[in-house]
Design an enzyme around this catalytic site. Sequence first.
Site, PDB file in Angstrom:
ATOM      1  CB  SER A   1       6.372 -37.810  -8.788  1.00  0.00           C
ATOM      2  OG  SER A   1       5.692 -36.639  -8.466  1.00  0.00           O
TER       3      SER A   1
ATOM      4  CG  MET B   1      -2.285 -34.696  -4.766  1.00  0.00           C
ATOM      5  SD  MET B   1      -1.017 -34.566  -3.496  1.00  0.00           S
ATOM      6  CE  MET B   1      -1.490 -35.926  -2.395  1.00  0.00           C
ATOM      7  CB  SER B   2      -0.638 -33.279 -11.036  1.00  0.00           C
ATOM      8  OG  SER B   2      -0.651 -34.602 -11.525  1.00  0.00           O
TER       9      SER B   2
ATOM     10  CG  ASN C   1      -0.430 -44.794  -3.615  1.00  0.00           C
ATOM     11  OD1 ASN C   1       0.183 -43.981  -4.326  1.00  0.00           O
ATOM     12  ND2 ASN C   1      -1.609 -44.516  -3.086  1.00  0.00           N
TER      13      ASN C   1
ATOM     14  CE1 TYR D   1       2.893 -30.724  -3.826  1.00  0.00           C
ATOM     15  CE2 TYR D   1       1.135 -31.747  -5.100  1.00  0.00           C
ATOM     16  CZ  TYR D   1       2.468 -31.645  -4.765  1.00  0.00           C
ATOM     17  OH  TYR D   1       3.374 -32.462  -5.370  1.00  0.00           O
ATOM     18  CD  GLU D   2       5.373 -27.631  -6.351  1.00  0.00           C
ATOM     19  OE1 GLU D   2       6.591 -27.434  -6.225  1.00  0.00           O
ATOM     20  OE2 GLU D   2       4.842 -27.887  -7.447  1.00  0.00           O
TER      21      GLU D   2
ATOM     22  CG  HIS E   1       2.341 -30.532  -8.007  1.00  0.00           C
ATOM     23  ND1 HIS E   1       3.707 -30.618  -8.162  1.00  0.00           N
ATOM     24  CD2 HIS E   1       1.818 -31.673  -8.534  1.00  0.00           C
ATOM     25  CE1 HIS E   1       4.004 -31.769  -8.749  1.00  0.00           C
ATOM     26  NE2 HIS E   1       2.885 -32.433  -8.988  1.00  0.00           N
TER      27      HIS E   1
ATOM     28  CG  HIS F   1       6.864 -37.875  -2.257  1.00  0.00           C
ATOM     29  ND1 HIS F   1       5.982 -37.864  -3.317  1.00  0.00           N
ATOM     30  CD2 HIS F   1       7.980 -37.230  -2.698  1.00  0.00           C
ATOM     31  CE1 HIS F   1       6.542 -37.237  -4.351  1.00  0.00           C
ATOM     32  NE2 HIS F   1       7.744 -36.846  -4.001  1.00  0.00           N
TER      33      HIS F   1
ATOM     34  CG  HIS G   1       8.668 -32.805  -9.905  1.00  0.00           C
ATOM     35  ND1 HIS G   1       7.897 -32.981 -11.021  1.00  0.00           N
ATOM     36  CD2 HIS G   1       7.997 -33.364  -8.892  1.00  0.00           C
ATOM     37  CE1 HIS G   1       6.791 -33.625 -10.674  1.00  0.00           C
ATOM     38  NE2 HIS G   1       6.830 -33.871  -9.387  1.00  0.00           N
TER      39      HIS G   1
ATOM     40  CB  ALA H   1       2.789 -40.542  -9.244  1.00  0.00           C
TER      41      ALA H   1
HETATM   42  N1  HPA Z   1      -3.419 -39.790  -3.700  1.00  0.00           N
HETATM   43  C1  HPA Z   1      -3.137 -38.613  -4.286  1.00  0.00           C
HETATM   44  N2  HPA Z   1      -2.072 -38.424  -5.044  1.00  0.00           N
HETATM   45  C2  HPA Z   1      -1.249 -39.468  -5.238  1.00  0.00           C
HETATM   46  C3  HPA Z   1      -1.486 -40.710  -4.645  1.00  0.00           C
HETATM   47  C4  HPA Z   1      -2.637 -40.877  -3.836  1.00  0.00           C
HETATM   48  O1  HPA Z   1      -2.912 -41.959  -3.278  1.00  0.00           O
HETATM   49  N3  HPA Z   1      -0.464 -41.524  -5.043  1.00  0.00           N
HETATM   50  C5  HPA Z   1       0.343 -40.783  -5.837  1.00  0.00           C
HETATM   51  N4  HPA Z   1      -0.124 -39.535  -5.966  1.00  0.00           N
END
Ligand code: HPA
Length: 274
Positions: free
Chosen positions: A31, A212-213, A236, A86-87, A84, A248, A62, A114
């Site tokens: 991302s 998450m990937s 973050n 989660y999608e 992903h 996001h 994306h 990310a």
């Molecule tokens: N957690 C999970 N996935 C992420 C995060 C996070 O803090 N930041 C960017 N992708």
Amino acid sequence: MKEYYDLVMESVDAILSMTAHRPRIAMILGSGLGKIVDVMEDMQEISYATIPNFPVSTVEGHKGCLAFGRVNGVEILIMMGRFHYYEGYSMKEVAYPVFVMKQLGIEKLIITNACGGINESFEPGDLMLLTDYINFMPSNPLIGANDERFGPRFPDMSEPYSMELIGAAKAAADRLKLSCQEGIYAGFMGPCFETAAEIRMLHTMGADAVGMSTVPETMAANYLGMKVLGIGCITNMATGIQKMKHSHERVLMIANQASDNLSRWILAFLKDIA
Ligand code: HPA
């Protein structure tokens, strides 16, 4: 019903008929990390929607195409937009492009993402070389009957991220005087950001970052005999470490800012690993 192998080969045949590019290195963009595409020469985009059997991406930030071209004189395939879990995709769909890449002749795969920083010496904007992963996702793309045409039943994961590629990336970072972190990536299912208690658990287990990937693609690539380099952008600090709530939008903003450094870095070692 068609076998997975036949579906993959249909995608591969279609792609080979659409482009004359024959890269051996590929890259999956996380991302907001797309700037490297700006320096691509002789670029040809193939939209996922035009490739038979290929999943289509839905998440904001994306794009949804394969970009073929040259970066710094090196033929490369860039996957703009990944799938992903989660999608709602199955793990087999999430890893599908990696299977296609292998059959296209890709030998080395750079996976970017990310992620949230768990190691408190990290800061948003840092780039982290993945040295290993911990899989917390509830499934795995290699579950089911094994097809030996792809790889072995019980794939070795003792070096999920290639020491050789990590070495080349570190040497390039030194040359550029670009500071890079190293650490272990924990793959969580999403789409919720983790709870503070989950982050404490991950910290205890030795994870440095969470996202998450990446893990499904890493598993598939190793299974298929590809060398993998993983680079995470700390967008973050993880829940409980960072006091503000996650968004996001902010993830994308920080990733966009770090994207220049990431592409400078990749440009600096691409020739070395080609
Ligand atoms: N957690 C999970 N996935 C992420 C995060 C996070 O803090 N930041 C960017 N992708």
